[in-house]
Design an enzyme around this catalytic site. Structure first.
Site, mmCIF file in Angstrom:
data_model
loop_
_atom_site.group_PDB
_atom_site.id
_atom_site.type_symbol
_atom_site.label_atom_id
_atom_site.label_comp_id
_atom_site.label_asym_id
_atom_site.label_seq_id
_atom_site.Cartn_x
_atom_site.Cartn_y
_atom_site.Cartn_z
ATOM 1 N N ALA A 1 -3.662 3.744 -1.793
ATOM 2 C CA ALA A 1 -3.751 2.670 -2.785
ATOM 3 C C ALA A 1 -3.337 1.364 -2.133
ATOM 4 O O ALA A 1 -2.427 1.336 -1.307
ATOM 5 C CB ALA A 1 -2.846 2.960 -3.974
ATOM 6 N N ALA B 1 0.843 -1.201 0.000
ATOM 7 C CA ALA B 1 0.000 0.000 0.000
ATOM 8 C C ALA B 1 0.874 1.245 0.000
ATOM 9 O O ALA B 1 2.057 1.190 0.333
ATOM 10 C CB ALA B 1 -0.909 -0.002 1.230
ATOM 11 N N ASP B 2 0.254 2.338 -0.353
ATOM 12 C CA ASP B 2 0.912 3.639 -0.244
ATOM 13 C C ASP B 2 -0.160 4.687 0.027
ATOM 14 O O ASP B 2 -1.298 4.551 -0.417
ATOM 15 C CB ASP B 2 1.680 4.002 -1.518
ATOM 16 C CG ASP B 2 2.500 5.258 -1.301
ATOM 17 O OD1 ASP B 2 3.430 5.215 -0.467
ATOM 18 O OD2 ASP B 2 2.201 6.300 -1.915
ATOM 19 N N THR B 3 0.228 5.714 0.760
ATOM 20 C CA THR B 3 -0.693 6.799 1.096
ATOM 21 C C THR B 3 0.007 8.136 0.919
ATOM 22 O O THR B 3 1.173 8.282 1.300
ATOM 23 C CB THR B 3 -1.171 6.679 2.563
ATOM 24 O OG1 THR B 3 -1.826 5.430 2.732
ATOM 25 C CG2 THR B 3 -2.125 7.809 2.932
#
Length: 193
Positions: free
Chosen positions: A105, A68-70
């Site tokens: 994501a 994930a990435d934020t």
């Protein structure tokens, strides 16, 4: 099937624990600054995929991999990790007058089949104005530059200035629960595990 969380994020680990999942942690250790895009949705999606790609070369067994990435956006601008404490302070001041959005994501990969599913979730956070002395205190007492946009949702002092949130708390923590569960179901339904 074993689950690997490809992240060092405390918030993401907390979400996985809240979901009652047994998992291992394996950080991707990529240079996220090499991936650029002015669209926060596409940026987070690209970084989450890059993390998965980096880990796939190190995982040699059948597992479910979650990466994930934020990023934080505010006033139409992407707010990644602050480069300095002064920049983090500027971000916090701005949050008192403009809402921020966390754009997260998630990519779920079956390492056996190489099937991948991804998605993006956005939550909006409104702050009450934060007094200067409190901003200074926040900067002194936390590693504020390690959080996207200087936004440390788990910091009780910062949290005390949040007025309201639209969206999942888990999304604000960096791993949207419902999106992650939906992607896991799709991957598990897509074939051999």
């Amino acid at each position: 099937m074993r689950i690997i969380l490809g992240s060092q994020s405390k918030g993401r680990r907390e979400v996985m624990e809240r979901m009652g999942m047994a998992f291992e942690v394996m950080p991707a250790d990529i240079d996220e600054k090499l991936i650029r895009n002015n669209d926060p949705v596409e940026l987070t999606r690209a970084i989450a995929h890059a993390k998965a790609d980096a880990l796939l070369s190190r995982i040699h067994e059948s597992v479910i991999l979650i990466t994930a990435d934020t990023v934080v956006t505010c006033n139409g601008k992407i707010r990644e990790k602050a480069a300095t404490a002064e920049e983090a302070g500027d971000f916090l001041r701005e949050y008192g007058t403009h809402s921020l959005q966390t754009v997260s994501a998630v990519v779920v990969t079956n390492t056996h089949t190489r099937a991948q599913k991804d998605g993006v979730d956005i939550a909006t956070v409104w702050f009450r104005p934060i007094p200067e002395e409190v901003i200074a205190q926040m900067i002194r007492r936390s590693d504020i530059c390690s959080f996207a946009g200087g936004f440390a949702y788990q910091d009780p002092l910062q949290k005390s200035f949040i007025d309201r949130i639209k969206g999942e708390e888990e999304s604000v923590l960096g791993l949207p629960k419902q999106l992650t569960l939906n992607l896991l179901k799709k991957i598990l339904a897509s074939g051999i595990t």
